[in-house]
Design a protein around this motif. Structure first.
Motif, PDB file in Angstrom:
ATOM      1  N   LEU A 105     -14.286  60.971  42.261  1.00 54.29           N
ATOM      2  CA  LEU A 105     -14.677  61.977  43.246  1.00 54.29           C
ATOM      3  C   LEU A 105     -13.660  63.119  43.289  1.00 54.29           C
ATOM      4  CD1 LEU A 105     -15.686  59.658  46.239  1.00 54.29           C
ATOM      5  CD2 LEU A 105     -17.193  60.685  44.536  1.00 54.29           C
ATOM      6  N   SER A 106     -14.154  64.328  43.527  1.00 51.78           N
ATOM      7  CA  SER A 106     -13.282  65.487  43.690  1.00 51.78           C
ATOM      8  C   SER A 106     -13.839  66.378  44.784  1.00 51.78           C
ATOM      9  CB  SER A 106     -13.195  66.286  42.377  1.00 51.78           C
ATOM     10  OG  SER A 106     -14.385  67.023  42.158  1.00 51.78           O
ATOM     11  N   GLY A 107     -13.114  67.443  45.076  1.00 47.00           N
ATOM     12  CA  GLY A 107     -13.589  68.379  46.084  1.00 47.00           C
ATOM     13  C   GLY A 107     -14.874  69.074  45.678  1.00 47.00           C
ATOM     14  N   ALA A 108     -15.186  69.054  44.397  1.00 44.68           N
ATOM     15  CA  ALA A 108     -16.405  69.693  43.907  1.00 44.68           C
ATOM     16  C   ALA A 108     -17.591  68.741  43.865  1.00 44.68           C
ATOM     17  CB  ALA A 108     -16.159  70.271  42.503  1.00 44.68           C
ATOM     18  N   THR A 109     -17.350  67.455  44.116  1.00 45.81           N
ATOM     19  CA  THR A 109     -18.431  66.462  44.065  1.00 45.81           C
ATOM     20  C   THR A 109     -19.436  66.714  45.187  1.00 45.81           C
ATOM     21  OG1 THR A 109     -16.989  64.773  43.102  1.00 45.81           O
ATOM     22  CG2 THR A 109     -18.977  64.008  44.213  1.00 45.81           C
ATOM     23  N   ASN A 110     -20.701  66.651  44.857  1.00 38.99           N
ATOM     24  CA  ASN A 110     -21.728  66.832  45.878  1.00 38.99           C
ATOM     25  C   ASN A 110     -22.624  65.589  45.958  1.00 38.99           C
ATOM     26  OD1 ASN A 110     -23.694  67.047  43.777  1.00 38.99           O
ATOM     27  ND2 ASN A 110     -23.264  69.243  43.598  1.00 38.99           N
ATOM     28  N   LYS A 111     -23.573  65.648  46.866  1.00 39.28           N
ATOM     29  CA  LYS A 111     -24.453  64.503  47.107  1.00 39.28           C
ATOM     30  C   LYS A 111     -25.270  64.154  45.860  1.00 39.28           C
ATOM     31  CE  LYS A 111     -26.603  64.449  51.066  1.00 39.28           C
ATOM     32  NZ  LYS A 111     -27.622  64.693  52.147  1.00 39.28           N
ATOM     33  N   ALA A 112     -25.724  65.158  45.142  1.00 37.07           N
ATOM     34  CA  ALA A 112     -26.521  64.908  43.936  1.00 37.07           C
ATOM     35  C   ALA A 112     -25.708  64.138  42.903  1.00 37.07           C
ATOM     36  CB  ALA A 112     -27.012  66.234  43.349  1.00 37.07           C
ATOM     37  N   ASP A 113     -24.428  64.489  42.746  1.00 36.80           N
ATOM     38  CA  ASP A 113     -23.563  63.778  41.803  1.00 36.80           C
ATOM     39  C   ASP A 113     -23.423  62.313  42.196  1.00 36.80           C
ATOM     40  OD1 ASP A 113     -23.073  66.162  40.397  1.00 36.80           O
ATOM     41  OD2 ASP A 113     -21.311  66.626  41.636  1.00 36.80           O
ATOM     42  N   MET A 114     -23.221  62.064  43.469  1.00 36.79           N
ATOM     43  CA  MET A 114     -23.021  60.687  43.937  1.00 36.79           C
ATOM     44  C   MET A 114     -24.289  59.865  43.765  1.00 36.79           C
ATOM     45  SD  MET A 114     -20.621  61.389  47.287  1.00 36.79           S
ATOM     46  CE  MET A 114     -20.144  59.668  47.514  1.00 36.79           C
ATOM     47  N   LEU A 115     -25.433  60.479  44.025  1.00 40.73           N
ATOM     48  CA  LEU A 115     -26.694  59.758  43.878  1.00 40.73           C
ATOM     49  C   LEU A 115     -27.012  59.485  42.406  1.00 40.73           C
ATOM     50  CD1 LEU A 115     -28.635  61.686  46.600  1.00 40.73           C
ATOM     51  CD2 LEU A 115     -28.184  59.239  46.639  1.00 40.73           C
ATOM     52  N   ARG A 116     -26.763  60.473  41.540  1.00 46.55           N
ATOM     53  CA  ARG A 116     -26.965  60.225  40.107  1.00 46.55           C
ATOM     54  C   ARG A 116     -26.025  59.118  39.640  1.00 46.55           C
ATOM     55  NH1 ARG A 116     -28.736  61.868  35.086  1.00 46.55           N
ATOM     56  NH2 ARG A 116     -30.136  63.441  35.934  1.00 46.55           N
ATOM     57  N   ALA A 117     -24.798  59.130  40.133  1.00 51.05           N
ATOM     58  CA  ALA A 117     -23.840  58.092  39.748  1.00 51.05           C
ATOM     59  C   ALA A 117     -24.323  56.709  40.153  1.00 51.05           C
ATOM     60  CB  ALA A 117     -22.476  58.385  40.370  1.00 51.05           C
ATOM     61  N   VAL A 118     -25.004  56.608  41.296  1.00 50.72           N
ATOM     62  CA  VAL A 118     -25.542  55.325  41.740  1.00 50.72           C
ATOM     63  C   VAL A 118     -26.555  54.796  40.723  1.00 50.72           C
ATOM     64  CG1 VAL A 118     -27.007  54.200  43.475  1.00 50.72           C
ATOM     65  CG2 VAL A 118     -25.093  55.652  44.194  1.00 50.72           C
ATOM     66  N   LEU A 119     -27.514  55.638  40.343  1.00 49.49           N
ATOM     67  CA  LEU A 119     -28.529  55.209  39.373  1.00 49.49           C
ATOM     68  C   LEU A 119     -27.910  54.962  38.000  1.00 49.49           C
ATOM     69  CD1 LEU A 119     -30.442  56.036  41.655  1.00 49.49           C
ATOM     70  CD2 LEU A 119     -31.949  57.041  39.938  1.00 49.49           C
ATOM     71  N   GLU A 120     -26.967  55.820  37.615  1.00 48.55           N
ATOM     72  CA  GLU A 120     -26.317  55.623  36.325  1.00 48.55           C
ATOM     73  C   GLU A 120     -25.503  54.348  36.316  1.00 48.55           C
ATOM     74  OE1 GLU A 120     -25.925  60.217  34.653  1.00 48.55           O
ATOM     75  OE2 GLU A 120     -24.179  59.242  35.580  1.00 48.55           O
ATOM     76  N   GLY A 121     -24.882  53.988  37.447  1.00 47.73           N
ATOM     77  CA  GLY A 121     -24.103  52.756  37.502  1.00 47.73           C
ATOM     78  C   GLY A 121     -24.948  51.524  37.222  1.00 47.73           C
ATOM     79  N   VAL A 122     -26.132  51.473  37.820  1.00 52.30           N
ATOM     80  CA  VAL A 122     -27.055  50.375  37.529  1.00 52.30           C
ATOM     81  C   VAL A 122     -27.451  50.396  36.054  1.00 52.30           C
ATOM     82  CG1 VAL A 122     -29.349  49.420  38.022  1.00 52.30           C
ATOM     83  CG2 VAL A 122     -27.936  50.323  39.889  1.00 52.30           C
ATOM     84  N   THR A 123     -27.707  51.587  35.541  1.00 50.54           N
ATOM     85  CA  THR A 123     -28.110  51.739  34.138  1.00 50.54           C
ATOM     86  C   THR A 123     -27.010  51.269  33.197  1.00 50.54           C
ATOM     87  OG1 THR A 123     -29.472  53.638  34.769  1.00 50.54           O
ATOM     88  CG2 THR A 123     -29.003  53.359  32.433  1.00 50.54           C
TER      89      THR A 123
END
Length: 245
Positions: A105-123
């Motif tokens: 995570l960084s100051g530039a991280t947004n909600k879309a990044d976190m949500l994509r990361a959730v799906l990518e983590g499962v993948t």
């Protein structure tokens, strides 16, 4: 096929019985003589996505709305990783103590990044299961995707890219296991002569093809994902002791 429901698993039918010496992959008899299911199941796939929706969005927000937001973040989620171990994990780790975490995570991280990361983590975790299956048996080419997670296009494309194979979606995704039980019963009582005849009942309605550029990104991110788990694994029990569950 991949079933992306509350729990999520990858299953491969083979006539080659090759037990997993590490015990990560389950093997059990299939419907006909000398055929077997090889399967790896993670504790929470769709469950993890549901958790993210409940934490990040007001009640009633649809998955279609969330998927549109996820598409605004690029493959690799701008460097964000998510370990999707909200309830411990079965395959490929068999670790009841591990828990989920966001990394990168960084100051530039947004909600879309976190949500994509959730799906990518499962993948990525499913990709590790696929890698374990491939150590024992060839599993290439194409696969079907079922379960509630298959309803949207975003996750199916992630699977296609991360697995580097074409992903097909049948008409019955959420009802697929029930439909399979009906087919088993129909063959069992002779209403359908055999399983080859039952194939005509399964209607494929869409497919997602892998993209070479995204596949390259996901290959590297999957390696980092595995390294991240292994780096944090020694801390799993200590982290758990500081919580309530």
């Amino acid at each position: 096929y991949a079933s992306v429901g509350t729990s999520t698993w990858l299953c491969f039918v083979t006539d080659k019985l090759t037990p997993d010496p590490m015990g990560k992959i389950q093997i059990y008899p299939f419907t006909s003589k000398d055929t077997y299911n090889m399967a790896g199941t993670m504790q929470g796939g769709g469950l993890t996505y549901r958790w993210a929706r409940e934490q990040f969005f007001p009640e009633g927000t649809s998955y279609d709305e969330i998927n549109k937001l996820i598409e605004t973040s690029p493959p690799g989620a701008n460097g964000v990783l998510f370990l999707p171990y909200l309830m411990g994990e079965r395959s490929p780790w068999w670790n009841a103590n591990v828990r989920g975490s966001f990394l990168g995570l960084s100051g530039a991280t947004n909600k879309a990044d976190m949500l994509r990361a959730v799906l990518e983590g499962v993948t990525y975790n499913m990709r590790l299961i696929l890698d374990d299956i491939r150590k024992m048996n060839r599993f290439e080419g194409e696969m079907n995707m079922i379960g509630g997670g298959a309803k949207g296009d975003v996750w199916a494309q992630m699977f296609a890219d991360a697995f580097n194979m074409t992903v097909y979606k049948p008409q019955t995704v959420e009802e697929a296991t029930s439909f399979g039980a009906v087919i088993l019963a129909a063959v069992g009582i002779g209403a359908i002569p055999d399983f080859d005849s039952a194939k005509k009942l399964i209607r494929i309605i869409s497919q997602n093809n892998p993209n070479a550029e995204r596949t390259k990104i996901y290959e590297e991110r999957a390696r980092i994902f595995k390294d991240a788990y292994l780096a944090l694994e020694p801390l799993a029990e200590k982290i758990l002791m500081g919580g309530n569950n």
